[in-house]
Design an enzyme around this catalytic site. Structure first.
Site, mmCIF file in Angstrom:
data_model
loop_
_atom_site.group_PDB
_atom_site.id
_atom_site.type_symbol
_atom_site.label_atom_id
_atom_site.label_comp_id
_atom_site.label_asym_id
_atom_site.label_seq_id
_atom_site.Cartn_x
_atom_site.Cartn_y
_atom_site.Cartn_z
ATOM 1 N N SER A 149 22.518 -17.806 8.713
ATOM 2 C CA SER A 149 22.460 -18.600 9.767
ATOM 3 C C SER A 149 20.889 -19.428 9.807
ATOM 4 O O SER A 149 21.164 -20.812 10.205
ATOM 5 C CB SER A 149 22.521 -17.895 11.115
ATOM 6 O OG SER A 149 21.565 -17.108 11.513
ATOM 7 N N ASP A 181 5.377 -9.052 4.515
ATOM 8 C CA ASP A 181 5.285 -9.908 5.874
ATOM 9 C C ASP A 181 3.709 -9.911 5.872
ATOM 10 O O ASP A 181 3.500 -9.948 7.156
ATOM 11 C CB ASP A 181 5.836 -8.933 6.596
ATOM 12 C CG ASP A 181 7.600 -8.803 6.525
ATOM 13 O OD1 ASP A 181 7.968 -10.034 6.132
ATOM 14 O OD2 ASP A 181 8.157 -7.998 7.020
ATOM 15 N N ASN A 225 8.981 -17.311 4.367
ATOM 16 C CA ASN A 225 9.937 -16.215 4.904
ATOM 17 C C ASN A 225 9.930 -16.356 6.385
ATOM 18 O O ASN A 225 9.037 -16.824 6.891
ATOM 19 C CB ASN A 225 9.477 -14.965 4.489
ATOM 20 C CG ASN A 225 10.317 -14.047 4.970
ATOM 21 O OD1 ASN A 225 11.421 -14.041 4.845
ATOM 22 N ND2 ASN A 225 9.702 -12.843 5.359
ATOM 23 N N HIS A 262 10.483 -14.114 9.579
ATOM 24 C CA HIS A 262 10.601 -12.678 10.091
ATOM 25 C C HIS A 262 10.725 -12.730 11.735
ATOM 26 O O HIS A 262 10.023 -13.380 12.395
ATOM 27 C CB HIS A 262 9.341 -11.989 9.666
ATOM 28 C CG HIS A 262 9.212 -10.485 9.987
ATOM 29 N ND1 HIS A 262 9.925 -9.567 9.427
ATOM 30 C CD2 HIS A 262 8.609 -9.695 10.976
ATOM 31 C CE1 HIS A 262 9.676 -8.251 9.805
ATOM 32 N NE2 HIS A 262 9.066 -8.594 11.143
HETATM 33 C C1 GAR Z 1 17.177 -13.004 10.438
HETATM 34 O O1 GAR Z 1 16.870 -12.351 11.728
HETATM 35 C C2 GAR Z 1 15.739 -12.937 9.945
HETATM 36 O O2 GAR Z 1 14.681 -13.331 10.550
HETATM 37 C C3 GAR Z 1 15.701 -11.468 9.266
HETATM 38 O O3 GAR Z 1 16.986 -11.141 8.705
HETATM 39 C C4 GAR Z 1 18.106 -12.162 9.705
HETATM 40 C C5 GAR Z 1 18.803 -13.067 8.562
HETATM 41 O O4 GAR Z 1 19.738 -13.808 9.228
HETATM 42 N N1 GAR Z 1 14.967 -11.409 8.102
HETATM 43 C C6 GAR Z 1 14.118 -10.076 7.911
HETATM 44 O O5 GAR Z 1 14.310 -9.244 8.607
HETATM 45 C C7 GAR Z 1 13.278 -10.248 6.720
HETATM 46 N N2 GAR Z 1 12.097 -9.199 7.023
HETATM 47 P P1 GAR Z 1 20.573 -14.752 8.593
HETATM 48 O O6 GAR Z 1 21.140 -14.503 7.439
HETATM 49 O O7 GAR Z 1 21.815 -15.290 9.830
HETATM 50 O O8 GAR Z 1 19.357 -16.225 8.558
#
Ligand code: GAR
Length: 205
Positions: free
Chosen positions: A13, A150, A112, A114
């Site tokens: 997303s 991070d 990235n 987070h």
């Molecule tokens: C998001 O909330 C992102 O911040 C998190 O994974 C999700 C991916 O959603 N990432 C982490 O936790 C990295 N440490 P998406 O695939 O819908 O973008």
């Protein structure tokens, strides 16, 4: 023009929000390639709908080392002209730690997102960590990737109030809305060359 590579593992997303913003605001960056380590990632289909090239390196069935896996990613990035000189790499829910070699080669060119206000709650399950800690605010952070988890220089943060009856899911949902805004803004700032580094401090002009 700059070339953008996006690395995903699942839903995608954030990737979708970035691709939408690039299109809508005509941001001067070419979405060159989306790479997933998971062949079933929903985001792959979304990327194709946007007409963006996709590639998969299945990390489950990959026999080599982390370094060798990342060399494959780098070779796909380069083939699509996402180079350290002329590119930006966005990790968008990419659930793998990068090799030190990859990070070094693309220094200050990998970003990235987070789902917490770093340096609080790094690593996995950031929203759950924030609730269990009893924090009153959390949010999201867009940062450059360095050799830690991070820990890289922070570009942008957005806050979200934690409500008394929040669950991990309800908080994650509200943070995600902010993630989409923050990540799109950061890509725009980078593409417009408005990000300057002074040590580990990021200045936005
Ligand atoms: C998001 O909330 C992102 O911040 C998190 O994974 C999700 C991916 O959603 N990432 C982490 O936790 C990295 N440490 P998406 O695939 O819908 O973008």
């Amino acid at each position: 023009m700059l070339n953008l590579g996006i690395l995903i593992s699942g839903r995608g997303s954030n990737m979708e929000a970035i691709l939408k913003t690039i299109k809508r605001k005509k941001i001067p960056i070419n979405a060159a390639i989306v790479i997933s380590n998971n062949p079933d990632a929903r985001g792959l289909g979304v990327a194709r709908k946007f007409g963006v090239n996709t590639a998969v390196i299945d990390s489950k069935n990959f026999k080599g080392s982390r370094k060798e896996f990342d060399e494959k990613i780098i070779s796909i990035l380069k083939k699509n002209k996402v180079t350290p000189k002329n590119g930006l790499v966005c990790l968008a829910g990419f659930m793998r730690i990068l090799s030190p070699e990859f990070v070094k080669k693309y220094k200050n060119k990998i970003v990235n997102i987070h789902p917490a206000l770093l340096p609080a709650f790094p690593g996995l399950d950031a929203q759950k960590q924030a609730i269990e800690y009893g924090a009153k605010y959390s949010g999201c952070t867009v940062h450059f990737v360095d050799s830690g988890v991070d820990t890289g220089p922070i570009i942008l943060q957005k806050t979200v109030k934690i409500l008394d009856d929040d669950t991990e899911e309800t908080l994650a949902k509200r943070i995600l809305v902010k993630e989409h805004q923050a990540y799109s803004e950061a890509v725009q700032l980078f593409a417009e060359n408005k990000i300057k580094m002074i040590g580990r401090n990021v200045k936005i002009s």
